[in-house]
Design a protein around this motif. Structure first.
Motif, short mmCIF file in Angstrom:
data_model
loop_
_atom_site.label_atom_id
_atom_site.label_comp_id
_atom_site.label_asym_id
_atom_site.label_seq_id
_atom_site.Cartn_x
_atom_site.Cartn_y
_atom_site.Cartn_z
N THR A 1 0.84 -1.20 0.00
CA THR A 1 0.00 0.00 0.00
C THR A 1 0.87 1.25 0.00
N THR A 2 0.27 2.33 -0.47
CA THR A 2 0.96 3.62 -0.52
C THR A 2 0.64 4.44 0.72
N LEU A 3 1.32 5.55 0.87
CA LEU A 3 1.06 6.45 1.98
C LEU A 3 -0.39 6.91 2.00
N SER A 4 -0.99 7.03 0.81
CA SER A 4 -2.39 7.46 0.70
C SER A 4 -3.37 6.31 0.88
N GLY A 5 -2.86 5.09 1.17
CA GLY A 5 -3.72 3.96 1.45
C GLY A 5 -4.18 3.20 0.22
N LEU A 6 -3.55 3.46 -0.94
CA LEU A 6 -3.89 2.74 -2.15
C LEU A 6 -3.16 1.40 -2.19
N LYS A 7 -3.82 0.38 -2.68
CA LYS A 7 -3.18 -0.91 -2.91
C LYS A 7 -2.72 -0.97 -4.35
N LYS A 8 -1.42 -1.11 -4.53
CA LYS A 8 -0.87 -1.12 -5.89
C LYS A 8 -1.48 -2.24 -6.73
N ALA A 9 -1.81 -3.35 -6.08
CA ALA A 9 -2.37 -4.49 -6.82
C ALA A 9 -3.70 -4.13 -7.47
N ASP A 10 -4.42 -3.17 -6.91
CA ASP A 10 -5.72 -2.78 -7.47
C ASP A 10 -5.58 -1.97 -8.76
N PHE A 11 -4.35 -1.65 -9.12
CA PHE A 11 -4.11 -0.91 -10.36
C PHE A 11 -3.39 -1.77 -11.41
N VAL A 12 -3.19 -3.03 -11.08
CA VAL A 12 -2.55 -3.94 -12.03
C VAL A 12 -3.62 -4.64 -12.84
N THR B 1 -5.15 -4.88 -17.38
CA THR B 1 -4.86 -4.56 -18.78
C THR B 1 -6.04 -3.77 -19.35
N VAL B 2 -5.72 -2.77 -20.15
CA VAL B 2 -6.72 -1.99 -20.87
C VAL B 2 -6.27 -1.92 -22.32
N GLU B 3 -7.14 -2.28 -23.22
CA GLU B 3 -6.80 -2.31 -24.65
C GLU B 3 -5.54 -3.16 -24.89
N GLY B 4 -5.42 -4.23 -24.12
CA GLY B 4 -4.31 -5.16 -24.29
C GLY B 4 -2.99 -4.68 -23.73
N GLN B 5 -2.99 -3.55 -23.02
CA GLN B 5 -1.75 -3.01 -22.47
C GLN B 5 -1.82 -3.00 -20.94
N PRO B 6 -0.68 -3.22 -20.27
CA PRO B 6 -0.69 -3.31 -18.81
C PRO B 6 -0.86 -1.95 -18.13
N THR B 7 -1.69 -1.94 -17.09
CA THR B 7 -1.82 -0.75 -16.26
C THR B 7 -1.08 -0.98 -14.95
N ASN B 8 -0.69 0.11 -14.32
CA ASN B 8 0.03 -0.01 -13.05
C ASN B 8 -0.11 1.29 -12.29
N LEU B 9 0.37 1.28 -11.07
CA LEU B 9 0.41 2.48 -10.23
C LEU B 9 1.86 2.79 -9.94
N PHE B 10 2.27 4.02 -10.23
CA PHE B 10 3.65 4.45 -10.05
C PHE B 10 3.72 5.46 -8.91
N VAL B 11 4.66 5.23 -8.02
CA VAL B 11 4.75 6.04 -6.80
C VAL B 11 6.00 6.90 -6.83
N LEU B 12 5.81 8.21 -6.65
CA LEU B 12 6.92 9.15 -6.57
C LEU B 12 7.01 9.67 -5.14
#
Length: 376
Positions: A24-35, A37-48
Motif C-alpha cells: 500500500t501507498t502512503l495514501s492507502g492505495l493498494k498497488k495491486a488494485d491498479f494492475v 490490462t486496458v486495450e491489451g496493455q498493462p496498467t500499473n500504479l507508479f509512486v513518486l
C-alpha cells in the motif's frame, strides 16, 4: 529435513508475494488494485516520493494523478486530489479525475476547425461541441510509462493521424516530477508530422481541506488575471476579453470560492458556478504565480505556475454527489476545484487568440507546476 526446508521456503515465498501484492501507498492505495490490462496493455500504479516525505501516485491509464500526499500546518500528511482507488473505477467512469487531457483541452465550437484550407471534424460530445478531445480523448488512452527515478515518471503516447479527427501523428511526452521544494511539476512536449492544433493540460480535482467528502466553498483563491474570455450559453468564448473589475469573477485579491459563487452574474449562471478561462497577467513567465488556493482548515497552500497564457478555474459545478471515490468517500456537489493551465478555449476558431497551431519541425512545450506549502 530437506523437505521441511523446502516447505518453509515455499511458505516464505508465498508470504513475500502476498505482502507485495498487498503493498500500500502512503495514501492507502493498494498497488495491486491498479494492475490490470486496458486495450491489451498493462496498467500499473507508479509512486513518486521526495526527500520531505511527499508522495504522488500516478497510473498510466489516462496518465492520471491518483493521489497527492502533502503535509498540513501540523505536519499531517493529506491527500489533496480526488480520484478512485482501483483501475476498474477509472475505466468505468466518464469523469476526468487527475487525467491528462488532449489533443485539445477545453471546447472547440461545433467540433470543427479549419487549418491551411482543410476542414476537420471532431467528436461532438458536449452540446454539439468537442470537449477535451472527445469521449475517447487522452484521458482514456494507455500511456507508455518509464519511471526515471524515485521522483520522476515519464509517460509517452503516439496520437495517430486522424485520431478523434485531429490531423497529424503527434508524439507526446509528459513528465511528472515530485520536486524537493514540494511541487508536482508537469512538463508536456509534443511533435507532429502534419500541421495540427495542440492544447494539453491536467484535470486534477483539488480539495485542500483534508476533510473527506467536504465542499471547497470556504477555500481561499487568488487568480493573477485582469481579464477573461466570456462565454455564450453553451460555454463557447465570444472572442471578447473584458476586465474582471467590479465582477464576482475578480480574484486578484484573495477571497473564498463561496463568497460570490451564487450571484446572478451572467457568466456564473451559464457555468452553474465558476467555469471560465482567465487571461493570466504572467504572460508566460513561469516564475510568477498564476494562481493560488488555501485551506483555512489546515493551512495547506497550493500555488500554480505555468508558461501558458490562460487558466480554467472550475468549481465542481457538475459534480452530482453520487460519485464514490477513494476509500468509499462520496464526492459532493462542488467537492473540488480544478485549475487547468491552457491556451484559450476554441482558439482554433478564434484567430485573435494566441495560436495553438503546431507544425512539423516545431516542438510544443508546456509546463504546469502545483507547489505546496503551509500557512497558519
Amino acid at each position: 529435513m530437506k523437505k521441511l526446508i523446502v516447505s518453509a521456503l515455499a511458505i516464505c515465498t508465498l508470504l513475500s508475494c502476498t505482502e507485495k501484492k498487498e503493498e500500500t501507498t502512503l495514501s492507502g492505495l493498494k498497488k495491486a488494485d491498479f494492475v490490470s490490462t486496458v486495450e491489451g496493455q498493462p496498467t500499473n500504479l507508479f509512486v513518486l516520493k521526495n526527500k520531505n516525505g511527499l508522495e504522488a501516485c500516478i497510473t498510466n491509464y489516462g496518465g492520471r494523478l491518483v493521489s497527492l500526499m502533502v503535509p498540513d500546518k501540523n505536519g499531517k500528511m493529506t491527500d489533496v486530489v480526488l480520484g478512485y482507488d482501483n483501475i476498474a473505477d477509472y475505466v468505468n467512469s466518464d469523469g476526468n479525475f487527475g487525467a491528462l487531457i488532449g489533443r485539445y483541452g477545453n471546447r472547440i465550437n461545433q467540433g470543427k476547425f479549419a487549418l491551411d484550407g482543410a476542414e476537420y471534424e471532431l467528436p461532438h460530445n458536449d452540446n454539439g461541441h468537442c470537449l477535451h478531445g472527445g469521449d475517447k480523448g487522452y484521458h482514456t488512452r494507455m500511456w507508455t510509462p518509464k519511471q526515471v527515478d524515485d521522483q520522476t515518471l515519464e509517460l509517452t503516447y503516439l496520437s495517430k493521424d486522424g485520431e478523434a479527427g485531429f490531423p497529424g501523428n503527434l508524439n507526446i511526452k509528459v513528465t511528472y516530477k515530485l520536486t524537493d521544494n514540494n511541487a508536482i511539476d508537469i512538463k508536456y512536449e509534443a511533435e507532429t508530422d502534419k500541421p495540427t492544433v495542440v492544447n494539453l493540460t491536467n484535470h486534477s480535482y483539488f480539495n485542500l481541506s483534508g476533510i473527506p467528502g467536504s465542499q471547497i466553498l470556504d477555500q481561499i483563491v487568488t487568480i493573477n488575471a485582469d481579464t477573461y474570455t466570456p462565454v455564450d450559453s453553451l460555454l463557447i468564448p465570444t472572442g471578447e476579453t473584458p476586465s474582471v473589475e467590479g465582477t464576482p469573477i475578480d480574484f486578484r485579491q484573495p477571497k473564498s470560492i463561496g463568497e460570490r459563487i451564487n450571484e446572478p452574474f451572467d457568466q456564473i449562471v451559464k457555468g452553474r458556478g465558476y467555469d471560465l478561462n482567465w487571461i493570466l497577467n504572467t504572460k508566460g513567465n513561469i516564475n510568477q504565480p498564476a494562481a493560488s488556493a488555501k485551506s483555512l482548515n489546515n493551512g495547506i497552500v497550493m500555488e500554480v505556475y505555468t508558461n501558458e497564457p490562460g487558466l480554467q478555474f472550475y468549481t465542481g459545478n457538475f459534480m452530482s454527489g453520487k460519485d464514490k471515490g477513494k476509500h468509499g468517500v462520496v464526492y459532493p456537489h462542488r467537492g473540488a476545484f480544478c485549475m487547468e493551465t491552457q491556451h484559450y478555449p476554441d482558439s482554433p476558431n478564434k484567430p485573435e487568440f494566441p495560436s495553438v497551431v503546431l507544425r512539423p519541425g516545431e516542438k510544443y512545450m508546456s509546463n504546469c507546476i502545483y507547489k505546496f506549502s503551509t500557512q497558519n
